[in-house]
Motif scaffolding. Structure first.
Motif, short mmCIF file in Angstrom:
data_model
loop_
_atom_site.label_atom_id
_atom_site.label_comp_id
_atom_site.label_asym_id
_atom_site.label_seq_id
_atom_site.Cartn_x
_atom_site.Cartn_y
_atom_site.Cartn_z
N ASN A 138 0.80 -1.16 -0.03
CA ASN A 138 0.18 -0.06 0.07
C ASN A 138 0.95 1.19 -0.16
O ASN A 138 1.98 1.21 0.39
CB ASN A 138 -0.89 -0.12 1.43
CG ASN A 138 -1.87 -1.10 1.54
OD1 ASN A 138 -2.57 -1.36 0.78
ND2 ASN A 138 -1.44 -2.12 2.31
N GLU A 139 0.36 2.21 -0.52
CA GLU A 139 1.00 3.53 -0.34
C GLU A 139 0.09 4.72 0.52
O GLU A 139 -1.03 4.83 0.20
CB GLU A 139 1.28 4.23 -1.69
CG GLU A 139 1.87 5.58 -1.43
CD GLU A 139 2.19 6.21 -2.94
OE1 GLU A 139 2.44 7.46 -2.61
OE2 GLU A 139 2.42 5.40 -3.90
N PHE A 140 0.81 5.09 1.68
CA PHE A 140 0.33 5.81 2.65
C PHE A 140 0.66 7.25 2.46
O PHE A 140 1.77 7.66 2.94
CB PHE A 140 0.52 5.51 4.09
CG PHE A 140 -0.04 4.17 4.39
CD1 PHE A 140 -1.52 4.24 4.84
CD2 PHE A 140 0.45 2.90 4.34
CE1 PHE A 140 -1.90 2.90 5.21
CE2 PHE A 140 -0.09 1.82 4.37
CZ PHE A 140 -1.16 1.47 4.99
N ASN A 141 -0.04 8.06 1.87
CA ASN A 141 0.36 9.85 1.79
C ASN A 141 -0.70 10.35 2.90
O ASN A 141 -1.66 10.87 2.45
CB ASN A 141 -0.09 10.30 0.41
CG ASN A 141 1.06 9.74 -0.53
OD1 ASN A 141 2.25 9.23 -0.32
ND2 ASN A 141 0.86 9.66 -1.90
N ASN A 162 5.15 -1.60 2.04
CA ASN A 162 4.42 -0.26 2.18
C ASN A 162 5.09 0.83 2.06
O ASN A 162 6.20 0.75 2.42
CB ASN A 162 3.30 -0.26 3.37
CG ASN A 162 2.54 -1.42 3.64
OD1 ASN A 162 1.62 -1.47 2.87
ND2 ASN A 162 2.72 -2.40 4.55
N GLU A 163 4.74 1.89 1.39
CA GLU A 163 5.39 3.11 1.14
C GLU A 163 4.58 4.11 2.12
O GLU A 163 3.53 4.40 2.29
CB GLU A 163 5.43 3.84 0.11
CG GLU A 163 5.99 2.93 -1.06
CD GLU A 163 6.16 3.24 -2.39
OE1 GLU A 163 5.56 4.61 -2.72
OE2 GLU A 163 6.26 2.68 -3.57
N LEU A 164 5.40 4.63 3.20
CA LEU A 164 4.88 5.48 4.00
C LEU A 164 5.50 7.04 3.92
O LEU A 164 6.56 7.12 3.79
CB LEU A 164 5.23 5.23 5.62
CG LEU A 164 5.03 3.77 6.01
CD1 LEU A 164 5.42 3.48 7.44
CD2 LEU A 164 3.44 3.45 5.99
N ASP A 165 4.71 7.94 3.46
CA ASP A 165 5.06 9.31 3.13
C ASP A 165 3.99 10.35 3.71
O ASP A 165 2.69 9.97 3.70
CB ASP A 165 4.98 9.28 1.69
CG ASP A 165 5.59 10.64 0.99
OD1 ASP A 165 5.84 11.70 1.73
OD2 ASP A 165 5.57 10.61 -0.24
N GLY A 166 4.44 11.66 4.10
CA GLY A 166 3.66 12.55 4.75
C GLY A 166 3.14 13.58 3.50
O GLY A 166 2.61 14.51 3.96
N GLY A 169 -1.44 16.08 -1.29
CA GLY A 169 -1.68 17.00 -2.24
C GLY A 169 -0.40 17.61 -2.98
O GLY A 169 -0.25 19.02 -3.59
N GLY A 170 0.73 16.98 -2.94
CA GLY A 170 1.88 17.47 -3.42
C GLY A 170 2.91 18.16 -2.46
O GLY A 170 3.90 18.66 -2.89
N VAL A 171 2.28 18.68 -1.40
CA VAL A 171 3.05 19.37 -0.30
C VAL A 171 3.64 18.40 0.61
O VAL A 171 2.94 17.65 1.29
CB VAL A 171 2.01 20.35 0.49
CG1 VAL A 171 2.96 20.92 1.46
CG2 VAL A 171 1.48 21.33 -0.52
N PRO A 172 5.09 18.36 0.70
CA PRO A 172 5.87 17.32 1.80
C PRO A 172 5.15 17.87 3.13
O PRO A 172 5.15 18.82 3.37
CB PRO A 172 7.28 17.59 1.48
CG PRO A 172 7.19 18.38 0.13
CD PRO A 172 5.97 19.14 0.03
N GLY A 173 5.31 16.66 3.95
CA GLY A 173 4.82 16.96 5.34
C GLY A 173 5.59 16.10 6.01
O GLY A 173 6.56 15.42 5.65
N THR A 174 5.02 15.51 7.47
CA THR A 174 5.87 15.03 8.39
C THR A 174 5.60 13.29 7.98
O THR A 174 4.50 12.88 7.46
CB THR A 174 5.18 14.92 9.74
OG1 THR A 174 5.21 16.14 10.04
CG2 THR A 174 6.09 14.03 10.68
N PRO A 175 6.61 12.52 7.48
CA PRO A 175 6.41 11.04 7.26
C PRO A 175 5.43 10.33 8.05
O PRO A 175 5.60 10.50 9.21
CB PRO A 175 7.81 10.58 7.23
CG PRO A 175 8.68 11.70 7.22
CD PRO A 175 7.87 12.91 7.76
N ALA A 176 4.73 9.91 7.52
CA ALA A 176 3.81 8.83 8.15
C ALA A 176 4.61 7.58 8.83
O ALA A 176 5.48 7.35 8.83
CB ALA A 176 2.63 8.25 7.15
N ASN A 177 3.84 7.19 9.88
CA ASN A 177 4.38 5.97 10.57
C ASN A 177 3.42 5.21 11.28
O ASN A 177 2.25 5.31 10.98
CB ASN A 177 4.96 6.86 11.85
CG ASN A 177 4.28 7.59 12.58
OD1 ASN A 177 2.96 7.23 12.67
ND2 ASN A 177 4.74 8.61 13.35
#
Length: 185
Positions: A138-141, A162-166, A169-177
């Motif tokens: 899964n990908e988690f944005n 899984n890919e964990l990313d924060g 809408g194209g704006v980088p944030g705190t990485p998911a965890n």
């Protein structure tokens, strides 16, 4: 579809993109298919409430403005969520976009989904057991936790690829965890 579905028997729900996963995961051999127009379920509290064993949800897009798009507090063993897109643009405080509360949830598979949400938790587990649960590819944005575990101990479970990313809408944030609040995974 803006309504709420209570699924109280073994059933496979196939959206327009069943079998076609969005651009997600790092699976070594699966390829991403070309998705067509989406079958969209737009509701909260919940859009779908699994209330039986043997339910599969494949190829939908879920849009919402809060938490608990998929929500259950009863037995829902052998649940499979695959090839879906969750686009939830409003923060759902202290609840999950997908929430499995009390009841048995063994042999669950959550794979090849794209989660884009601003909630506190994307997948929230409580109660249990959750034996042999697999969350893979899964990908988690997401802004909050990708997985918030408050359930009983996970026995023979798999969390992989899984890919964990924060990024929202194209704006980088705190990485998911992943947060383990009460029991061991």
């Amino acid at each position: 579809y803006p309504g709420s579905l209570n699924v109280n028997k073994s059933l496979t729900l196939l959206g327009a993109n069943a079998g076609i996963h969005p651009v997600v995961g790092t699976h070594p051999t699966e390829t991403v298919g070309m998705r067509g127009p989406e079958t969209i379920l737009n509701n909260n509290y919940p859009a779908i409430s699994p209330q039986a064993d043997g339910i599969t949800i494949d190829g939908f897009m879920f849009t919402g403005s809060g938490g608990r798009i998929i929500d259950t507090y009863v037995d829902a063993n052998n649940f499979h969520l695959t090839n879906c897109i969750f686009d939830n643009n409003v923060q759902g405080v202290t609840q999950g976009v997908i929430q499995f509360g009390g009841g048995s949830h063994t042999d669950m598979l959550i794979d090849f989904n794209l989660f884009q949400d601003e909630g506190d938790h994307t997948i929230y587990t409580g109660g249990g057991p959750f034996d042999r649960m697999t969350i893979s590819w899964n990908e988690f944005n997401v802004m909050g936790e990708s997985l918030f575990w408050t359930a009983t101990e996970l026995v023979d479970g798999v969390i992989q690829g899984n890919e964990l990313d924060g990024t929202i809408g194209g704006v980088p944030g705190t990485p998911a965890n992943i947060v383990i609040a009460s029991a061991a995974i």
